[in-house]
Design an enzyme around this catalytic site. Sequence first.
Site, PDB file in Angstrom:
ATOM      1  N   LYS A 187      26.596   3.065  63.129  1.00 37.97           N
ATOM      2  CA  LYS A 187      27.791   3.608  63.774  1.00 37.97           C
ATOM      3  C   LYS A 187      27.582   3.597  65.282  1.00 37.97           C
ATOM      4  CE  LYS A 187      30.777   7.516  62.565  1.00 37.97           C
ATOM      5  NZ  LYS A 187      30.711   8.861  62.001  1.00 37.97           N
TER       6      LYS A 187
HETATM    7  C1  E4P Z   1      33.851  10.229  61.249  1.00 39.85           C
HETATM    8  O1  E4P Z   1      33.076   9.376  60.946  1.00 39.85           O
HETATM    9  C2  E4P Z   1      33.511  11.478  61.916  1.00 39.85           C
HETATM   10  O2  E4P Z   1      32.214  11.822  61.505  1.00 39.85           O
HETATM   11  C3  E4P Z   1      34.385  12.639  61.528  1.00 39.85           C
HETATM   12  O3  E4P Z   1      35.423  12.250  60.671  1.00 39.85           O
HETATM   13  C4  E4P Z   1      34.786  13.504  62.670  1.00 39.85           C
HETATM   14  O4  E4P Z   1      35.589  14.550  62.185  1.00 39.85           O
HETATM   15  P1  E4P Z   1      35.884  15.898  62.998  1.00 39.85           P
HETATM   16  O5  E4P Z   1      36.945  15.604  64.000  1.00 39.85           O
HETATM   17  O6  E4P Z   1      36.335  16.856  61.957  1.00 39.85           O
HETATM   18  O7  E4P Z   1      34.583  16.290  63.639  1.00 39.85           O
END
Ligand code: E4P
Length: 217
Positions: free
Chosen positions: A83
Amino acid sequence: MKFFVDTGDIAEIRDLAGTGLLDGVTTNPSLIAKSGRDFLPLIAEICDVVSGPVSAEVAATDYETMIREGRKLSEIADNVAVKVPLTPAGLRVCKELSDSGTMVNVTLCFSAAQALLAAKAGATFISPFVGRLDDVGTDGMDLIEDIMTIYENYDFPTEVLVASVRHPMHIVQAAKIGAHVATCPPNVIRQLYNHPLTDKGLATFVEDWKKTGQTIL
Ligand code: E4P
């Protein structure tokens, strides 16, 4: 639509994997911090439990360190998706890792223009954050529609991974648009099962069945 769970909690991942409905896992530095676990062994453990893509995020923001971190993460297991953030350096890392056959999830996407760049950089997944857009008074689902249109116009193979999901309607709306994946907190996946009329109807069926005095087995 594929369901990924967005957590670093291995007990939750094991539990949801047991449903047979889990297609992958996403993590991020905040979720790793919350888990209290060492990052690399945790990702290895998750990859043993779930055969689908497991997103592991780089920690650096400069190209040189990110590419080294990305290569190291990709060596943990074949199903690791590295990522990277949607920055010029992150997309450079995306292109290089994708060209060498590693899955890449480009994260922190908040515009269709950014999503177009990620697809051109060969991203396996683009992660638009719908909940965080909703939080600032923008409809996150409009972004999902725009990205789907653009990707379909050019047959980009990049999958739209709806992230920052906060409630079941996000998932339903994303599914209606045709998004490929939703990554959801464990509680939101469990909420998908719920409907009060299901509970009420089942209670009635159980009571009425008792009245028959019969057994099936
Ligand atoms: C996606 O890969 C992120 O880890 C995640 O969905 C972020 O979500 P949040 O806005 O609830 O932190």
